[in-house]
Enzyme design. Structure first.
Site, short mmCIF file in Angstrom:
data_model
loop_
_atom_site.label_atom_id
_atom_site.label_comp_id
_atom_site.label_asym_id
_atom_site.label_seq_id
_atom_site.Cartn_x
_atom_site.Cartn_y
_atom_site.Cartn_z
N ASP A 109 22.89 14.67 -22.11
CA ASP A 109 23.94 15.69 -22.29
C ASP A 109 24.54 16.16 -20.96
O ASP A 109 25.74 16.41 -20.87
CB ASP A 109 23.37 16.91 -23.04
CG ASP A 109 23.45 16.72 -24.55
OD1 ASP A 109 24.24 15.86 -25.00
OD2 ASP A 109 22.72 17.43 -25.26
N ARG A 134 -7.85 7.03 -28.32
CA ARG A 134 -8.56 7.26 -29.57
C ARG A 134 -9.89 6.51 -29.60
O ARG A 134 -10.89 7.02 -30.12
CB ARG A 134 -7.66 6.79 -30.71
CG ARG A 134 -8.14 7.23 -32.04
CD ARG A 134 -7.42 6.42 -33.11
NE ARG A 134 -7.80 6.93 -34.41
CZ ARG A 134 -7.00 7.67 -35.14
NH1 ARG A 134 -5.81 7.99 -34.73
NH2 ARG A 134 -7.42 8.11 -36.30
N ARG A 173 10.94 18.00 -23.76
CA ARG A 173 10.99 19.40 -23.34
C ARG A 173 11.60 20.30 -24.41
O ARG A 173 11.10 21.36 -24.71
CB ARG A 173 11.80 19.54 -22.04
CG ARG A 173 10.94 19.50 -20.80
CD ARG A 173 11.78 19.40 -19.58
NE ARG A 173 12.47 18.12 -19.55
CZ ARG A 173 13.54 17.85 -18.82
NH1 ARG A 173 14.05 18.76 -18.04
NH2 ARG A 173 14.11 16.66 -18.85
N GLY A 204 17.71 11.13 -16.31
CA GLY A 204 16.44 10.39 -16.37
C GLY A 204 16.67 8.96 -16.80
O GLY A 204 17.52 8.69 -17.64
N MET A 245 6.12 13.36 -23.95
CA MET A 245 7.38 13.90 -23.42
C MET A 245 8.22 14.57 -24.51
O MET A 245 8.05 14.29 -25.69
CB MET A 245 8.15 12.81 -22.71
CG MET A 245 7.59 12.59 -21.33
SD MET A 245 8.73 11.74 -20.27
CE MET A 245 8.20 12.33 -18.69
N ARG A 293 29.64 -7.46 -19.34
CA ARG A 293 30.10 -8.73 -19.93
C ARG A 293 31.27 -8.53 -20.89
O ARG A 293 32.18 -9.35 -20.93
CB ARG A 293 28.93 -9.44 -20.61
CG ARG A 293 27.93 -9.89 -19.55
CD ARG A 293 26.95 -10.90 -20.06
NE ARG A 293 26.15 -11.40 -18.95
CZ ARG A 293 24.98 -12.00 -19.11
NH1 ARG A 293 24.48 -12.16 -20.31
NH2 ARG A 293 24.32 -12.45 -18.05
N LYS A 335 -14.63 14.08 -41.01
CA LYS A 335 -13.97 13.62 -39.78
C LYS A 335 -14.73 14.12 -38.55
O LYS A 335 -15.16 15.28 -38.51
CB LYS A 335 -12.51 14.15 -39.77
CG LYS A 335 -11.64 13.50 -38.72
CD LYS A 335 -10.18 13.91 -38.95
CE LYS A 335 -9.28 13.41 -37.85
NZ LYS A 335 -9.12 11.95 -37.83
N ASP A 386 14.03 11.05 -24.79
CA ASP A 386 13.62 12.18 -25.64
C ASP A 386 14.28 12.23 -27.03
O ASP A 386 13.86 12.99 -27.87
CB ASP A 386 13.95 13.50 -24.94
CG ASP A 386 13.06 13.75 -23.73
OD1 ASP A 386 12.10 13.00 -23.55
OD2 ASP A 386 13.34 14.71 -22.98
N THR A 404 18.43 8.28 -23.05
CA THR A 404 17.38 9.24 -22.67
C THR A 404 16.22 9.07 -23.65
O THR A 404 16.46 8.93 -24.85
CB THR A 404 17.91 10.70 -22.65
OG1 THR A 404 16.84 11.59 -22.49
CG2 THR A 404 18.66 11.08 -23.91
N ASP A 461 17.07 13.65 -27.59
CA ASP A 461 17.46 15.07 -27.66
C ASP A 461 18.97 15.29 -27.65
O ASP A 461 19.44 16.35 -27.27
CB ASP A 461 16.79 15.85 -26.51
CG ASP A 461 17.20 15.34 -25.14
OD1 ASP A 461 17.90 14.32 -25.06
OD2 ASP A 461 16.82 15.97 -24.14
N HIS A 509 5.02 10.37 -16.95
CA HIS A 509 6.15 9.47 -16.71
C HIS A 509 5.92 8.02 -17.12
O HIS A 509 6.88 7.25 -17.18
CB HIS A 509 6.54 9.51 -15.23
CG HIS A 509 7.50 10.61 -14.94
ND1 HIS A 509 7.12 11.76 -14.30
CD2 HIS A 509 8.80 10.75 -15.23
CE1 HIS A 509 8.17 12.56 -14.21
NE2 HIS A 509 9.20 11.97 -14.77
N HIS A 547 -13.73 13.01 -35.13
CA HIS A 547 -12.93 12.99 -33.89
C HIS A 547 -11.50 13.40 -34.23
O HIS A 547 -11.06 13.23 -35.38
CB HIS A 547 -12.94 11.60 -33.25
CG HIS A 547 -12.26 10.59 -34.08
ND1 HIS A 547 -12.90 9.93 -35.11
CD2 HIS A 547 -10.99 10.13 -34.07
CE1 HIS A 547 -12.05 9.12 -35.69
NE2 HIS A 547 -10.88 9.22 -35.08
N ARG A 581 20.20 12.62 -9.91
CA ARG A 581 20.84 13.86 -10.35
C ARG A 581 21.67 14.31 -9.15
O ARG A 581 21.21 14.27 -8.02
CB ARG A 581 19.80 14.90 -10.75
CG ARG A 581 18.86 14.33 -11.83
CD ARG A 581 18.08 15.36 -12.56
NE ARG A 581 16.96 14.75 -13.28
CZ ARG A 581 16.97 14.42 -14.57
NH1 ARG A 581 18.03 14.66 -15.31
NH2 ARG A 581 15.91 13.88 -15.13
N ARG A 601 -15.13 13.27 -29.95
CA ARG A 601 -14.42 14.30 -29.21
C ARG A 601 -13.11 14.69 -29.88
O ARG A 601 -12.69 14.08 -30.87
CB ARG A 601 -14.03 13.76 -27.83
CG ARG A 601 -15.10 13.84 -26.80
CD ARG A 601 -14.52 13.42 -25.44
NE ARG A 601 -15.58 13.21 -24.50
CZ ARG A 601 -15.67 12.18 -23.65
NH1 ARG A 601 -14.73 11.25 -23.63
NH2 ARG A 601 -16.67 12.08 -22.83
#
Ligand code: ATP
Length: 322
Positions: A105, A156, A173, A13, A171, A27, A216, A129, A127, A131, A252, A218, A74, A164
């Site tokens: 990885d 917000r 996983r 990614g 992101m 360089r 509170k 994440d 990456t 991770d 994304h 929201h 990939r 609401r």
């Protein structure tokens, strides 16, 4: 005079800050007298000899750009013994005696295979994440978090105006770092991460009820991608609380955008360090950040490390988001 020819590629990614790392590799290598080939589309490009010879100006005006100017991909073919041999042959044909691989990885596993087949490789963690167990930090993480925070702040405003609840998928996983950090930064009522099991009643409903009693009106709930099902979760929350609840998947968009200062600086440091390792005839190493310092590990050792979730920080988030 250094007669090495090295190649640099981005794989897996894309992540903001990869360009800063590529620029630093190019360089630093040229300054050491090396010839540098930029490989287009990761291991795919390596297999097919899709190279461009880089000079100092090839990497001008890219440090501020998101994505990767070398493109990424990939490559299932590269994971086969035939694919690996093809890549080795191409490296030999072009007299490449060092490859810098910027990715996650999976990309490091590819770098290990290539190193074992006689082509010295150095990995750089890129990456969004965060991770990668061996490194406290991966290039792209800071930009992704800041993008997520910016978008959740916007969400917000409307969540607040309508009293609401917003359930936001960010992101991650296998790794809840983006969720936890953005959760703290936006004051989320609940944060769900793949590293910890969650109890719908206790971790969401009770927390919402408690904060509602104190005034509170929201709520923002952050969910890491790996936990999943934000639409169902939003429906359940609305059913149980009577509060209008919407699900938003940031997706994304978190991958793109101008890299932050941190990603530009870390990318630059890691790119420089990777070339120094090749200069010292090192192979099968990964450049990482440990306790604020750039160091390197053997790729196999790095791949065996287990990432520790920062439970202490997570507990702080829960304590103050009430
Ligand atoms: P991200 O964290 O962004 O997903 P990644 O580097 O982990 O990045 P992968 O898709 O897992 O992304 O790997 C990138 C490429 O690395 C693969 O397409 C493949 O060509 C190569 N690769 C992955 N795993 C292996 C492996 N076990 N052996 C050899 N090559 C591999």
């Amino acid at each position: 005079m250094n007669t090495k020819t090295i190649a640099v590629l981005t794989s897996g990614g894309d992540a903001p800050g990869m360009n800063a790392a590529v620029r630093a590799v190019v360089r630093t290598a040229i300054s050491s007298g090396m010839k540098v080939l930029g490989v287009r589309r990761g291991y795919n490009g390596l297999l097919h000899g899709d190279f461009m010879e880089m000079n100092l100006r090839s990497v001008s005006d890219i440090i501020q750009d998101g994505g990767t100017t070398l493109f990424t991909a990939r490559s299932p073919e590269f994971t086969t013994p035939e694919g690996l041999q093809k890549a080795v042959n191409v490296c030999q044909t072009f007299q490449i005696n060092g490859v810098v691989v910027i990715g996650g990885d999976g990309s490091f596993k590819g770098a290990r295979s290539l190193s074992q087949a006689g082509i010295p490789c150095i990995g750089i963690p890129g990456t969004i994440d965060n991770d990668i167990a061996s490194s406290d930090y991966t290039i792209g993480f800071d930009t992704a978090m800041n993008t997520a925070v910016d978008m959740i702040d916007r969400l917000r405003d409307t969540t607040e105006s309508h009293d609401r609840c917003s359930v936001v998928e960010v992101m991650g996983r296998r790794c809840g770092d983006i969720a936890m950090m953005t959760g703290i930064a936006v004051g989320a009522t609940a944060i769900l991460v793949p590293e910890l099991p969650f109890d719908f009643e206790k971790d969401i409903i009770e927390r919402m009820h408690f904060t509602r009693k104190t005034g509170k009106r929201h709520f923002v709930i952050i969910v890491a991608e790996g936990v999943g099902k934000v639409a169902e979760l939003a429906q359940e929350i609305e059913k149980r609380t009577g509060i209008e609840t919407r699900a938003t998947v940031l997706g994304h968009v978190q991958r793109g955008g101008r890299p932050t200062l941190r990603d530009r600086v870390v990318g630059s440091q890691m790119g420089y360090y990777a070339v120094q390792l090749l200069n010292k005839e090192k192979s099968n190493r990964v450049v990482v950040m440990k306790n604020g310092k750039i160091v390197d590990y053997d790729i196999t050792e790095a791949l065996e490390m287990k990432k520790q979730f920062n439970k202490e920080l997570y507990d702080i988030a829960l304590t103050i988001s009430i």
